[in-house]
Design an enzyme around this catalytic site. Sequence first.
Site, short mmCIF file in Angstrom:
data_model
loop_
_atom_site.label_atom_id
_atom_site.label_comp_id
_atom_site.label_asym_id
_atom_site.label_seq_id
_atom_site.Cartn_x
_atom_site.Cartn_y
_atom_site.Cartn_z
N ASP A 1 0.25 -1.21 0.11
CA ASP A 1 -0.27 0.27 -0.32
C ASP A 1 0.70 1.07 0.41
O ASP A 1 2.14 1.28 0.53
CB ASP A 1 -0.21 0.70 1.18
CG ASP A 1 -1.69 -0.95 1.25
OD1 ASP A 1 -2.04 -1.35 -0.31
OD2 ASP A 1 -2.55 -1.51 2.48
N TYR B 1 4.65 -10.64 7.06
CA TYR B 1 4.62 -9.00 7.25
C TYR B 1 4.87 -9.41 8.64
O TYR B 1 4.57 -9.53 9.58
CB TYR B 1 2.81 -8.53 6.99
CG TYR B 1 2.43 -8.56 5.45
CD1 TYR B 1 3.19 -7.00 4.74
CD2 TYR B 1 2.33 -9.57 4.85
CE1 TYR B 1 2.75 -7.67 3.50
CE2 TYR B 1 1.98 -9.40 3.57
CZ TYR B 1 1.88 -8.42 2.77
OH TYR B 1 1.91 -7.79 1.58
#
EC number: 5.4.99.12
Length: 250
Positions: free
Chosen positions: A53, A111
């Site tokens: 993102d 992540y």
Amino acid sequence: MRNIKLTIEYDGRRYLGWQRLGDSDKTIQGKIEGVLKQITEEDIEIIGSGRTDSGAHARGQVANFKTASTMPLDEMQLLLNRYLPRDIIIKELEEVHERFHARYNAEGKKYSYYVWNAVIPSAFEGYHTYYYPQELDMDKLQAACERLVGTHDYIGFSSLKKSKKSTVRTVSEIVVERKGSILHFAFVGEGFLYNMVRIMMGTILDVAAGKIPLETIDEVFANKVRANAGATAPALGLFLDEVYYPAEQK
């Protein structure tokens, strides 16, 4: 044609995410492709393992590209890191099998998400952590992490409106560690939907802060309604740490 695999580290604060945009040069993919064109004199398209993102970071993003260039990899890496902005680093270049595909061959990702949990914010950590000053119940926090692990339809924990493809994913672990005011969350799974890590993260924090009950997680899995889950945590605390590939394709 050679097939070159890149391992990339970047600070995403100045960029609009990974994916190239036609009307902007503020993307990670666009910056790397621009320098590759400069040093190979070819129109290069790099294939990323997935999109990150706007504002998110990476320590281990993986991509690949095809080239007719015979330039040695150490020289190519040197030139890439010389001409790329200092917040984008090519950590490794490797020549791989012609069929290697950074996205389609990926079989898992890890992540990290960082939260600054204290009343007083940090002048230094604020760029890479989510400032969340509310007091957290660590037992509830751990329980929320455990509820989110497993094989489920995670569409209610994503920003997808609908999908023709399966939204069932397996999250193998969510591990949290506290060091002072910093909470470090590690998410490992076979793959993640759009904004899935950030929405799971926001949900975990909202449960731990008493904003929503723990049972909300089960309800979202059952009713698949995004609005019932917690907030979407901001991108600045999110890092793509590692992409996993089958041993023969590493």
